[in-house]
Scaffold this motif. Structure first.
Motif, PDB file in Angstrom:
ATOM      1  N   GLY A 184      -2.048   8.393 -10.823  1.00 41.75           N
ATOM      2  CA  GLY A 184      -1.457   7.954 -11.941  1.00 41.75           C
ATOM      3  C   GLY A 184       0.058   8.542 -12.422  1.00 41.75           C
ATOM      4  O   GLY A 184       0.492   8.157 -13.120  1.00 41.75           O
ATOM      5  N   ASP A 185       0.379   9.131 -11.183  1.00 42.41           N
ATOM      6  CA  ASP A 185       1.619   9.913 -11.654  1.00 42.41           C
ATOM      7  C   ASP A 185       2.559  10.438 -10.681  1.00 42.41           C
ATOM      8  O   ASP A 185       2.794  11.687 -10.463  1.00 42.41           O
ATOM      9  CB  ASP A 185       1.451  10.904 -12.710  1.00 42.41           C
ATOM     10  CG  ASP A 185       2.637  11.667 -13.346  1.00 42.41           C
ATOM     11  OD1 ASP A 185       3.511  11.077 -13.635  1.00 42.41           O
ATOM     12  OD2 ASP A 185       2.641  12.807 -13.523  1.00 42.41           O
ATOM     13  N   LYS A 213      -5.241   3.041 -12.089  1.00 45.54           N
ATOM     14  CA  LYS A 213      -4.346   3.597 -12.730  1.00 45.54           C
ATOM     15  C   LYS A 213      -2.909   4.054 -11.813  1.00 45.54           C
ATOM     16  O   LYS A 213      -1.951   4.794 -12.424  1.00 45.54           O
ATOM     17  CB  LYS A 213      -4.811   5.337 -13.308  1.00 45.54           C
ATOM     18  CG  LYS A 213      -5.880   5.130 -14.352  1.00 45.54           C
ATOM     19  CD  LYS A 213      -5.407   4.839 -15.484  1.00 45.54           C
ATOM     20  CE  LYS A 213      -6.522   4.632 -16.514  1.00 45.54           C
ATOM     21  NZ  LYS A 213      -6.021   4.453 -18.020  1.00 45.54           N
ATOM     22  N   ARG A 215       0.490   4.564 -10.594  1.00 48.35           N
ATOM     23  CA  ARG A 215       1.661   4.446 -10.936  1.00 48.35           C
ATOM     24  C   ARG A 215       2.500   5.384 -10.275  1.00 48.35           C
ATOM     25  O   ARG A 215       2.154   6.316  -9.730  1.00 48.35           O
ATOM     26  CB  ARG A 215       1.914   5.093 -12.556  1.00 48.35           C
ATOM     27  CG  ARG A 215       1.272   4.126 -13.477  1.00 48.35           C
ATOM     28  CD  ARG A 215       1.804   4.710 -14.974  1.00 48.35           C
ATOM     29  NE  ARG A 215       1.445   6.003 -15.144  1.00 48.35           N
ATOM     30  CZ  ARG A 215       2.097   6.833 -16.267  1.00 48.35           C
ATOM     31  NH1 ARG A 215       2.697   6.079 -17.195  1.00 48.35           N
ATOM     32  NH2 ARG A 215       1.837   8.214 -16.215  1.00 48.35           N
ATOM     33  N   THR A 216       3.468   4.849  -9.588  1.00 48.99           N
ATOM     34  CA  THR A 216       4.212   5.497  -8.330  1.00 48.99           C
ATOM     35  C   THR A 216       5.720   5.188  -8.144  1.00 48.99           C
ATOM     36  O   THR A 216       6.064   3.784  -8.501  1.00 48.99           O
ATOM     37  CB  THR A 216       3.446   5.306  -7.298  1.00 48.99           C
ATOM     38  OG1 THR A 216       4.400   5.870  -5.955  1.00 48.99           O
ATOM     39  CG2 THR A 216       3.204   3.733  -6.725  1.00 48.99           C
ATOM     40  N   TRP A 219       6.615   1.691  -4.468  1.00 51.12           N
ATOM     41  CA  TRP A 219       6.231   0.538  -4.135  1.00 51.12           C
ATOM     42  C   TRP A 219       6.910  -0.202  -3.143  1.00 51.12           C
ATOM     43  O   TRP A 219       6.748  -1.380  -3.009  1.00 51.12           O
ATOM     44  CB  TRP A 219       6.236   0.112  -5.390  1.00 51.12           C
ATOM     45  CG  TRP A 219       5.337   0.201  -6.760  1.00 51.12           C
ATOM     46  CD1 TRP A 219       5.570   1.031  -7.944  1.00 51.12           C
ATOM     47  CD2 TRP A 219       3.834   0.171  -6.752  1.00 51.12           C
ATOM     48  NE1 TRP A 219       4.757   1.094  -8.642  1.00 51.12           N
ATOM     49  CE2 TRP A 219       3.522   0.393  -8.037  1.00 51.12           C
ATOM     50  CE3 TRP A 219       3.067  -0.478  -5.841  1.00 51.12           C
ATOM     51  CZ2 TRP A 219       2.208   0.626  -8.406  1.00 51.12           C
ATOM     52  CZ3 TRP A 219       1.696  -0.390  -6.297  1.00 51.12           C
ATOM     53  CH2 TRP A 219       1.088   0.024  -7.283  1.00 51.12           C
ATOM     54  N   PRO A 279       1.207  -3.732  -7.649  1.00 58.40           N
ATOM     55  CA  PRO A 279       0.820  -3.566  -9.105  1.00 58.40           C
ATOM     56  C   PRO A 279       0.198  -4.472  -9.658  1.00 58.40           C
ATOM     57  O   PRO A 279       0.067  -5.624  -9.580  1.00 58.40           O
ATOM     58  CB  PRO A 279       2.183  -3.347  -9.755  1.00 58.40           C
ATOM     59  CG  PRO A 279       3.295  -3.425  -8.557  1.00 58.40           C
ATOM     60  CD  PRO A 279       2.744  -3.716  -7.315  1.00 58.40           C
ATOM     61  N   TRP A 283      -1.214  -2.020 -16.015  1.00 56.53           N
ATOM     62  CA  TRP A 283      -0.718  -0.772 -16.211  1.00 56.53           C
ATOM     63  C   TRP A 283       0.636  -0.555 -15.930  1.00 56.53           C
ATOM     64  O   TRP A 283       1.041  -1.107 -14.779  1.00 56.53           O
ATOM     65  CB  TRP A 283      -1.803   0.131 -15.328  1.00 56.53           C
ATOM     66  CG  TRP A 283      -1.470   1.676 -15.391  1.00 56.53           C
ATOM     67  CD1 TRP A 283      -1.131   2.359 -14.483  1.00 56.53           C
ATOM     68  CD2 TRP A 283      -1.990   2.643 -16.523  1.00 56.53           C
ATOM     69  NE1 TRP A 283      -0.896   3.777 -14.962  1.00 56.53           N
ATOM     70  CE2 TRP A 283      -1.697   3.826 -16.139  1.00 56.53           C
ATOM     71  CE3 TRP A 283      -2.531   2.193 -17.685  1.00 56.53           C
ATOM     72  CZ2 TRP A 283      -1.920   4.853 -17.213  1.00 56.53           C
ATOM     73  CZ3 TRP A 283      -2.958   3.396 -18.515  1.00 56.53           C
ATOM     74  CH2 TRP A 283      -2.608   4.564 -18.193  1.00 56.53           C
ATOM     75  N   PRO A 284       1.581   0.187 -16.666  1.00 56.83           N
ATOM     76  CA  PRO A 284       2.953   0.553 -16.336  1.00 56.83           C
ATOM     77  C   PRO A 284       2.976   0.990 -14.585  1.00 56.83           C
ATOM     78  O   PRO A 284       2.085   1.928 -14.134  1.00 56.83           O
ATOM     79  CB  PRO A 284       3.373   1.481 -17.234  1.00 56.83           C
ATOM     80  CG  PRO A 284       2.593   1.419 -18.380  1.00 56.83           C
ATOM     81  CD  PRO A 284       1.253   1.029 -17.722  1.00 56.83           C
ATOM     82  N   ALA A 285       3.671   0.188 -13.826  1.00 59.17           N
ATOM     83  CA  ALA A 285       3.715   0.510 -12.524  1.00 59.17           C
ATOM     84  C   ALA A 285       4.385   1.728 -12.176  1.00 59.17           C
ATOM     85  O   ALA A 285       4.188   2.204 -11.069  1.00 59.17           O
ATOM     86  CB  ALA A 285       3.935  -0.745 -11.764  1.00 59.17           C
ATOM     87  N   PRO A 287       6.005   5.348 -13.155  1.00 56.39           N
ATOM     88  CA  PRO A 287       5.737   6.539 -14.123  1.00 56.39           C
ATOM     89  C   PRO A 287       7.141   6.853 -14.773  1.00 56.39           C
ATOM     90  O   PRO A 287       8.026   6.694 -14.357  1.00 56.39           O
ATOM     91  CB  PRO A 287       5.537   7.818 -13.211  1.00 56.39           C
ATOM     92  CG  PRO A 287       5.976   7.682 -11.888  1.00 56.39           C
ATOM     93  CD  PRO A 287       6.089   5.977 -11.786  1.00 56.39           C
TER      94      PRO A 287
END
Length: 291
Positions: A184-185, A213, A215-216, A219, A279, A283-285, A287
């Motif tokens: 996620g981060d 979760k 997020r990266t 992508w 994505p 969830w926000p893709a 961070p």
């Protein structure tokens, strides 16, 4: 790209480094500033050997609404276990141990190369402050050859630029690992180009959630077929995660049963689709902040 050599830490094997981290005497030298949780820079000394390391005590973890309290250190160790199971060696040796401030995660310190030394060639645009040379900002709407687009970023004064990352096999392996562990981060500052061409990923506390979760900043391959090398790796990982297997048993001590089941499902989903995930939109893709 063949699997990287094990960490050449002045003669110590991977097992030797884990023993040093787990059994060595920790001496706290300072605190790494800017982290949301307590991150202590230390040395670990054991049987005449000494190495720099990072110690993150559970007592210094900030509560998160979507993760059980006091489990981030365990997740860092679980991420290392998965990295080792892939054979790619993307996470520095990491153990769970007692330390000066109680139970916590202890990880080998990786001295990243300076940006000028790590870059194989000039990037396609402006370097991003705080990020390794594997990422850049470009004025064009499309990435140049050898680069993958992440998305547009606000660079101030009403201007935007395209954030890109290198089309690099090392980053691609890390993107697959992140999809497996549900990272996620994955920020740019968590990418460490090391001497000898190695690339490491660090800071895996917010991983293995049972919900999506991911997020990266990686992508660029979203929706593309997985590289051929990933197919046998994921197949072997699926077997290693079967109940009763050593890896599954170790992970059961680090993450919840629901999270372990979700891990198995993510590996199977990757094998079935044969593609990098995209994505979810739920969830926000990317961070924030990206560094």
């Amino acid at each position: 790209m063949s699997a990287p050599e094990r960490i050449p830490s002045r003669g110590l094997t991977e097992a030797g480094l884990r023993a040093l981290l787990a059994e060595g005497e920790l001496t706290v030298l300072g605190r790494v500033r800017g982290a949301s949780n307590a991150v202590l820079y230390c040395t670990a000394a054991y049987e005449g050997e000494e190495r720099p390391c990072v110690y993150k005590p559970v007592a210094g973890e900030q509560p998160l609404w979507d993760f059980p309290d006091g489990t981030l250190a365990q997740r860092e160790v679980a991420a290392y276990e998965i990295s080792e199971a892939t054979g790619w060696g993307l996470v520095p040796p990491t153990v769970l141990r007692d330390g000066p401030y109680g139970r916590g995660m202890c990880q080998l310190w990786i001295e990243a190369e300076e940006a000028a030394e790590a870059a194989d060639a000039e990037g396609p645009g402006a370097a991003v402050p705080g990020l390794p040379p594997l990422l850049a900002l470009v004025e064009d709407e499309e990435p140049g050859e050898g680069w993958k687009a992440v998305g547009f970023a606000d660079v101030g004064e009403g201007r935007t630029a395209l954030l890109v990352h290198a089309d690099d096999p090392r980053l691609r392996r890390l993107a697959i690992l992140d999809a497996v562990i549900n990272n996620g981060d994955r920020k740019g500052g968590h990418l460490l180009p090391a001497p000898g061409g190695r690339l490491y990923g660090i800071d895996h506390g917010v991983t293995f959630n049972a919900d999506d979760k991911l997020r990266t900043l990686l992508w660029g391959w979203a929706g593309e077929p997985l590289p051929e090398e990933a197919v046998p790796v994921l197949a072997r990982l699926a077997v290693d995660l079967e109940p009763g297997r050593p890896l599954a048993t170790r992970l059961a001590e680090l993450i919840t049963r629901a999270e372990l089941d979700a891990l198995r499902e993510r590996v199977e989903a990757l094998r079935t689709s044969g593609r990098h995930p995209q994505p979810s939109g739920e969830w926000p893709a990317i961070p924030w902040p990206p560094v």
